[in-house]
Motif scaffolding. Structure first.
Motif, PDB file in Angstrom:
ATOM      1  N   THR A 153       0.832  -1.200   0.000  1.00 27.75           N
ATOM      2  CA  THR A 153       0.000   0.000   0.000  1.00 27.75           C
ATOM      3  C   THR A 153       0.868   1.252   0.000  1.00 27.75           C
ATOM      4  O   THR A 153       2.070   1.170   0.255  1.00 27.75           O
ATOM      5  N   ALA A 154       0.237   2.360  -0.261  1.00 29.52           N
ATOM      6  CA  ALA A 154       0.947   3.642  -0.219  1.00 29.52           C
ATOM      7  C   ALA A 154       1.227   4.001   1.239  1.00 29.52           C
ATOM      8  O   ALA A 154       0.541   3.537   2.153  1.00 29.52           O
ATOM      9  N   SER A 155       2.212   4.856   1.441  1.00 28.85           N
ATOM     10  CA  SER A 155       2.513   5.310   2.794  1.00 28.85           C
ATOM     11  C   SER A 155       3.192   6.671   2.733  1.00 28.85           C
ATOM     12  O   SER A 155       3.703   7.081   1.692  1.00 28.85           O
ATOM     13  N   PHE A 156       3.176   7.336   3.879  1.00 33.02           N
ATOM     14  CA  PHE A 156       3.889   8.603   3.983  1.00 33.02           C
ATOM     15  C   PHE A 156       4.672   8.607   5.277  1.00 33.02           C
ATOM     16  O   PHE A 156       4.119   8.388   6.354  1.00 33.02           O
ATOM     17  N   GLU A 157       5.976   8.826   5.170  1.00 35.91           N
ATOM     18  CA  GLU A 157       6.851   8.924   6.341  1.00 35.91           C
ATOM     19  C   GLU A 157       6.934  10.395   6.733  1.00 35.91           C
ATOM     20  O   GLU A 157       7.558  11.189   6.022  1.00 35.91           O
TER      21      GLU A 157
END
Length: 186
Positions: free
Chosen positions: A31-35
């Protein structure tokens, strides 16, 4: 049939929505993610990802870029359940997703239809409602906020009160407080 997505255009869209020059990468991930600390948005490489789903993923992850306090998320998950940090973090993320999706759609109203169409696509592609009656509350709540109109879900009066509060969270502190209560309820 899927037409090719202009990936560079989606990268620019994500940066514009985030109002900053975030870093973007494409990887074979689930899945997409944002750090939030490193400011990296990761797009998954999926076979047959539509333009709408790509735009939705950008909008969702930019919501995290704008409003999620990732450092506090990790600390909070440890405080909620130090023996099951990953489960506690998943609870926080579900409550936070409801908040950031509401906020990003309010900031960019054109994303409302994008989210709806993308969730319908994902709902059917991944059979998200197949076992919804046997899911725990937090998973049913997640489905409610993401694909609620596509699946019939039942909630107790206590759970309905939690859903209403999820609809009304404003700050990350609201998310933390509510998640603690939901986790204890579960």
């Amino acid at each position: 049939m899927f037409s090719p997505v202009n990936i560079e255009a989606k990268n620019h869209l994500a940066r514009l929505l985030a109002t900053e020059n975030i870093y973007i990468r494409h990887k074979k991930v689930k899945t997409a993610s944002f750090e939030t600390v490193s400011r990296v948005l990761t797009f998954p490489i999926w076979k047959e990802m539509s333009d709408v789903v790509y735009t939705f993923l950008a909008g969702h992850e930019v919501g995290h870029a704008l409003w999620t306090d990732r450092v506090r998320l990790d600390v909070t998950a440890k405080r909620i359940d130090p023996k099951n940090i990953h489960i506690a973090a998943a609870y926080v993320n579900i409550v936070e997703d409801a908040r950031i999706e509401r906020l990003i759609k309010a900031l960019y109203p054109g994303l409302r239809i994008i989210f709806d169409v993308a969730y319908e696509d994902l709902f059917h592609r991944f059979n998200m409602g197949n076992h919804s009656k046997h899911l725990c509350f937090i998973d049913r709540a997640n489905l409610h906020f993401k694909v609620g109109r596509h699946v019939s879900l039942e909630f107790t009066d206590v759970e309905k009160a939690f859903l209403k509060r999820m609809e009304e969270t404003i700050t990350f502190d609201d998310v933390i407080d509510l998640t603690k209560e939901i986790y204890e309820y579960a």
